[in-house]
Design an enzyme around this catalytic site. Structure first.
Site, PDB file in Angstrom:
ATOM      1  N   ASP A  71       8.813  -6.313   2.505  1.00  0.00           N
ATOM      2  CA  ASP A  71       8.905  -5.789   3.861  1.00  0.00           C
ATOM      3  C   ASP A  71      10.315  -5.261   4.025  1.00  0.00           C
ATOM      4  OD1 ASP A  71       7.141  -5.463   6.249  1.00  0.00           O
ATOM      5  OD2 ASP A  71       8.940  -6.246   7.228  1.00  0.00           O
ATOM      6  N   SER A  72      10.399  -4.045   4.529  1.00  0.00           N
ATOM      7  CA  SER A  72      11.697  -3.377   4.524  1.00  0.00           C
ATOM      8  C   SER A  72      11.843  -2.480   5.735  1.00  0.00           C
ATOM      9  CB  SER A  72      11.861  -2.587   3.221  1.00  0.00           C
ATOM     10  OG  SER A  72      10.683  -1.882   2.892  1.00  0.00           O
TER      11      SER A  72
ATOM     12  N   GLY B  87       5.379   4.845  -2.839  1.00  0.00           N
ATOM     13  CA  GLY B  87       6.800   4.998  -3.172  1.00  0.00           C
ATOM     14  C   GLY B  87       7.423   3.668  -3.562  1.00  0.00           C
TER      15      GLY B  87
ATOM     16  N   ARG C  79      15.981  -2.309  -2.368  1.00  0.00           N
ATOM     17  CA  ARG C  79      14.837  -2.849  -3.127  1.00  0.00           C
ATOM     18  C   ARG C  79      15.309  -3.282  -4.520  1.00  0.00           C
ATOM     19  NH1 ARG C  79      11.936   0.763  -1.597  1.00  0.00           N
ATOM     20  NH2 ARG C  79      11.214  -0.546   0.115  1.00  0.00           N
TER      21      ARG C  79
ATOM     22  N   HIS D 200       0.835  -1.200   0.000  1.00  0.00           N
ATOM     23  CA  HIS D 200       0.000   0.000   0.000  1.00  0.00           C
ATOM     24  C   HIS D 200       0.868   1.247   0.000  1.00  0.00           C
ATOM     25  CE1 HIS D 200      -3.024  -2.994   1.053  1.00  0.00           C
ATOM     26  NE2 HIS D 200      -3.947  -2.099   0.729  1.00  0.00           N
TER      27      HIS D 200
ATOM     28  N   GLU E 232      -2.402  -7.142   9.062  1.00  0.00           N
ATOM     29  CA  GLU E 232      -1.614  -6.762  10.237  1.00  0.00           C
ATOM     30  C   GLU E 232      -0.248  -7.427  10.150  1.00  0.00           C
ATOM     31  OE1 GLU E 232      -2.160  -6.637  14.944  1.00  0.00           O
ATOM     32  OE2 GLU E 232      -3.942  -7.318  13.838  1.00  0.00           O
TER      33      GLU E 232
HETATM   34  O1  LIG Z   1      13.495   2.857   0.111  1.00  0.00           O
HETATM   35  C1  LIG Z   1      13.133   3.319   1.187  1.00  0.00           C
HETATM   36  N1  LIG Z   1      13.357   4.617   1.499  1.00  0.00           N
HETATM   37  C2  LIG Z   1      12.970   5.163   2.649  1.00  0.00           C
HETATM   38  N2  LIG Z   1      12.294   4.501   3.603  1.00  0.00           N
HETATM   39  C3  LIG Z   1      12.045   3.203   3.344  1.00  0.00           C
HETATM   40  C4  LIG Z   1      12.448   2.565   2.165  1.00  0.00           C
HETATM   41  N3  LIG Z   1      12.066   1.281   2.200  1.00  0.00           N
HETATM   42  C5  LIG Z   1      11.453   1.122   3.365  1.00  0.00           C
HETATM   43  N4  LIG Z   1      11.425   2.285   4.059  1.00  0.00           N
HETATM   44  C6  LIG Z   1      10.815   2.533   5.359  1.00  0.00           C
HETATM   45  C7  LIG Z   1       9.470   3.157   5.152  1.00  0.00           C
HETATM   46  C8  LIG Z   1       8.530   2.319   5.923  1.00  0.00           C
HETATM   47  O2  LIG Z   1       8.246   3.039   7.090  1.00  0.00           O
HETATM   48  C9  LIG Z   1       9.274   1.084   6.350  1.00  0.00           C
HETATM   49  C10 LIG Z   1       8.776  -0.138   5.666  1.00  0.00           C
HETATM   50  O3  LIG Z   1       7.632  -0.644   6.327  1.00  0.00           O
HETATM   51  P1  LIG Z   1       6.763  -1.730   5.555  1.00  0.00           P
HETATM   52  O4  LIG Z   1       5.751  -2.263   6.456  1.00  0.00           O
HETATM   53  O5  LIG Z   1       7.674  -2.674   4.851  1.00  0.00           O
HETATM   54  O6  LIG Z   1       6.103  -0.867   4.378  1.00  0.00           O
HETATM   55  P2  LIG Z   1       4.790   0.019   4.348  1.00  0.00           P
HETATM   56  O7  LIG Z   1       3.964  -0.222   5.578  1.00  0.00           O
HETATM   57  O8  LIG Z   1       5.147   1.423   4.059  1.00  0.00           O
HETATM   58  O9  LIG Z   1       4.023  -0.526   3.089  1.00  0.00           O
HETATM   59  P3  LIG Z   1       3.462  -2.042   2.880  1.00  0.00           P
HETATM   60  O10 LIG Z   1       3.631  -2.784   4.183  1.00  0.00           O
HETATM   61  O11 LIG Z   1       2.048  -1.884   2.466  1.00  0.00           O
HETATM   62  O12 LIG Z   1       4.302  -2.623   1.784  1.00  0.00           O
HETATM   63  O13 LIG Z   1      10.642   1.290   5.992  1.00  0.00           O
HETATM   64 MG   LIG Z   2       3.614  -2.118   6.229  1.00  0.00          MG
END
Ligand SMILES: O=c1nc[nH]c2c1ncn2[C@H]1C[C@H](O)[C@@H](COP(=O)(O)OP(=O)(O)OP(=O)(O)O)O1
Ligand SMILES: [Mg+2]
Length: 203
Positions: A75-76, A18, A190, A15, A46
């Site tokens: 997941d990052s 970026g 990534r 979601h 969750e």
């Molecule tokens: O290239 C990046 N540049 C800057 N910040 C980044 C990057 N890659 C991950 N991040 C940070 C943002 C996020 O706060 C966390 C990942 O959390 P994470 O749960 O994996 O992603 P998310 O909740 O934003 O989206 P989703 O879970 O729907 O894929 O690490």
């Molecule tokens: Mg997330």
């Protein structure tokens, strides 16, 4: 990997806009039709895991079973050595305000912790990304990626997303947020994981 994606659609189980843009750009040369989880109105599962791979599996399998499509989740997070690897898997949680995410607040909190404990610079850190490709039959494959670097202060740059303004990758004077998107997408955690995914799936 014995399975290919062929002419099918690949569901990108994120979601985060970026992330989605970066992953779409990296997939563009491979002619696969890509759709984001938000465009399919999929709920955000969750993230109850304690590792990147556990959370990526949760997101990928939820999306694959909801849609019947192969689903790729990411997941990052950023691991900071002086903070014993925090925020790590909780990187997104550090930005949570109760009514959304505030990454400026999260970056200030990160810096404040480093100052509070008197951590000596350079503040070595790495961005980690674990991709999981899940198939509707319940099988999956894991592709890890990493980019070493350091946390810098003050924040610099206005491109990218998340913590990009305070991460300076090793070998560069620019933060991720000061780089043009192509450059970041060439060297990032990534991109590293996506290269492994692409070579497994598209050869
Ligand atoms: O290239 C990046 N540049 C800057 N910040 C980044 C990057 N890659 C991950 N991040 C940070 C943002 C996020 O706060 C966390 C990942 O959390 P994470 O749960 O994996 O992603 P998310 O909740 O934003 O989206 P989703 O879970 O729907 O894929 O690490
Ligand atoms: Mg997330």
């Amino acid at each position: 990997m014995s399975k290919g994606i062929g002419g099918d659609t690949l569901l990108i189980a994120t979601h985060n806009r970026g992330k989605l843009e970066e992953m779409e750009a990296l997939l563009a040369p491979h002619g696969v039709h890509v759709v984001g989880a938000a465009d399919r109105d999929l709920p955000e599962p969750e993230e109850t895991g304690t590792t990147f791979v556990e959370n990526a599996r949760i997101k990928a399998h939820a999306a694959a079973s909801a849609t019947g499509l192969p689903a790729l989740a990411d997941d990052s997070g950023i691991e900071i050595d002086a903070l014993d690897g925090a925020p790590g898997v909780y990187t997104a949680d550090w930005a949570e305000t109760g009514s959304g995410r505030d990454f400026v607040m999260a970056m200030k909190k990160t810096h404040a912790r480093l100052v509070e404990i008197g951590a000596t610079e350079p503040w070595s850190a790495r961005f980690c990304c674990t991709l999981v490709l899940a198939w509707p039959d319940g099988s999956d494959a894991v592709f890890p990626g990493v980019m070493e670097g350091r946390v810098v202060w003050p924040m610099r740059g206005d491109q990218g997303h998340g913590y990009d303004p305070i991460f300076q990758p090793e070998g560069y004077d620019l933060t991720f947020a000061e780089m043009d998107r192509w450059k970041k997408n060439e060297i990032s955690h990534r991109a590293d994981a996506m290269r492994k995914f692409v070579s497994a799936i598209f050869g």
